[in-house]
Design an enzyme around this catalytic site. Structure first.
Site, PDB file in Angstrom:
ATOM      1  N   CYS A 133       1.125  -1.617  -0.081  1.00  0.00           N
ATOM      2  CA  CYS A 133       0.439   0.242   0.420  1.00  0.00           C
ATOM      3  C   CYS A 133       0.871   1.239   0.075  1.00  0.00           C
ATOM      4  CB  CYS A 133      -0.648   0.292   1.267  1.00  0.00           C
ATOM      5  SG  CYS A 133      -1.776   1.192   1.673  1.00  0.00           S
ATOM      6  N   CYS A 136      -0.550   3.934   2.160  1.00  0.00           N
ATOM      7  CA  CYS A 136       0.032   4.160   3.240  1.00  0.00           C
ATOM      8  C   CYS A 136       2.013   4.426   4.416  1.00  0.00           C
ATOM      9  CB  CYS A 136      -0.671   2.580   3.811  1.00  0.00           C
ATOM     10  SG  CYS A 136      -2.353   1.449   3.861  1.00  0.00           S
ATOM     11  N   ASP A 137       1.559   3.857   3.192  1.00  0.00           N
ATOM     12  CA  ASP A 137       3.501   4.297   3.202  1.00  0.00           C
ATOM     13  C   ASP A 137       4.607   4.585   3.007  1.00  0.00           C
ATOM     14  OD1 ASP A 137       2.611   1.733   5.392  1.00  0.00           O
ATOM     15  OD2 ASP A 137       2.407  -0.019   3.964  1.00  0.00           O
TER      16      ASP A 137
END
Ligand code: NAP
Length: 308
Positions: A133, A136-137
């Site tokens: 992801c 997200c990261d």
């Protein structure tokens, strides 16, 4: 045991859309979601092909709006993990981590999950440089070097997103041409921070505490090289979350649920919607359409059952 007319399993676009239609039809409905509502779309940074948003919209924003809209119609969204689904006469019993529910009909909208690459180091370094992801990261990799594995829409779009943070993004693809949509390809080719590593696969992800490098193999001559990166984002397709119903409804050879055009599975009372279905195009726009149809078909089924 709690009794409902309709239970929707999954809170992604298909489940929420089904929930909006069912709630507006005043069917006693519960939507069960085991994580955060929104589904996989929340890991998509920018969606530019969902009609109605001229400049696109972020996945989290779109799904937050959908959830709010569903709640406005008093759809009950409950956090629960479904363990077993068991037909019992004209009812369907769901065993969940929060007790048992009996439903007249269910809509399975459990979606898909990312495929793993299946190489050494992937499991050990997940969350420590290995990610599925970018939304997200990605921000953890400011000024760093990262690799993206895959050549589809997801890999190429997320590679472009990662160039906001990373100084260099290597896209490692096993063939010499991308699968991604042409317009996405053109943008990626024009992005100076992206470097394509063609005809190549990752054999191993190496690192101590964090990812340090990849062993990359050219599939034409099998020569391996080491590529120093701080992170690797894996986008090699998805697999269906259909294990809950694998013994109940007909699946295709890849595990996707087979339905008719009204989202009916081969078992009366069980409907399916969204990415979990066998279909040509898995997108938000098709998921929400599936959800609407499934809710209307379930409503008709429930009416017929009352009359019989
Ligand atoms: P995908 O289209 O199935 O592409 C998967 C990619 O991973 C392919 O390039 C494939 O290579 C590669 N791959 C598969 N297994 C591999 C392995 N073991 N090792 C190395 N490479 C491997 O999946 P996706 O990109 O995740 O997209 C899934 C669906 O979501 C698609 O329908 C896509 O259109 C949609 N999506 C759309 C958008 C958008 O419209 N903006 C964004 C994201 C996703 P080959 O090409 O050689 O098969």
């Amino acid at each position: 045991m709690e009794k409902c007319e309709l239970v929707i399993i999954g809170g992604g676009p298909a489940g929420l859309s089904a929930g909006i239609y069912a709630a507006r039809a005043a069917i006693k409905t519960v939507l069960l979601e085991r994580g955060i509502p929104g589904g996989l779309v929340v890991s998509s940074q920018h969606i530019e092909n969902y009609p109605g948003f001229e400049s696109g919209i972020s996945g989290p924003e779109l799904m937050a709006q959908m959830e709010k809209q569903a709640r406005r119609f008093d759809l009950e969204i409950r956090f629960a993990d479904v363990w077993v689904i068991q037909p019992a006469g004209s009812e369907i019993i769901l065993e969940t981590d929060h007790g048992r529910i009996s439903a007249g009909a269910i809509i399975v909208a459990t979606g898909v999950q990312p495929n793993l690459l299946g190489v050494k180091g992937e499991f050990e370094l997940t969350g420590r440089g290995v990610s599925y992801c970018a939304t997200c990261d990605g921000a953890f990799f400011r000024g760093k070097r990262v690799a993206v594995v895959g050549g589809g829409d997801a890999a190429v779009e997320e590679a472009m997103f990662l160039t906001k943070f990373a100084e260099r993004v290597f896209v490692i693809h096993r063939r010499g041409e991308l699968r991604a949509t042409k317009i996405i390809q053109q943008r990626a080719f024009a992005n100076p921070k992206i470097e394509f590593v063609w005809h190549s696969v990752v054999d191993e992800i190496l690192g101590g505490d964090m990812v340090e490098s990849l062993t990359v193999r050219d599939v034409r001559d099998h020569k391996t090289t080491s590529l120093d990166v701080d992170g690797v984002f894996i986008y090699v397709g998805y697999r269906p979350n259909s294990s809950l119903v694998e013994d109940l409804v007909e699946l295709d050879e890849k595990g996707y649920i087979i339905t008719d055009e009204n989202m009916r599975t081969n078992r009366p009372g069980i409907f399916a919607a969204g990415d979990i279905r066998q279909k040509l195009l898995r997108q938000v726009v098709t998921a929400v359409a599936d959800g609407a149809i499934a809710a209307v078909a379930a409503e008709k089924y429930l009416e017929e059952m009352k009359l019989s």
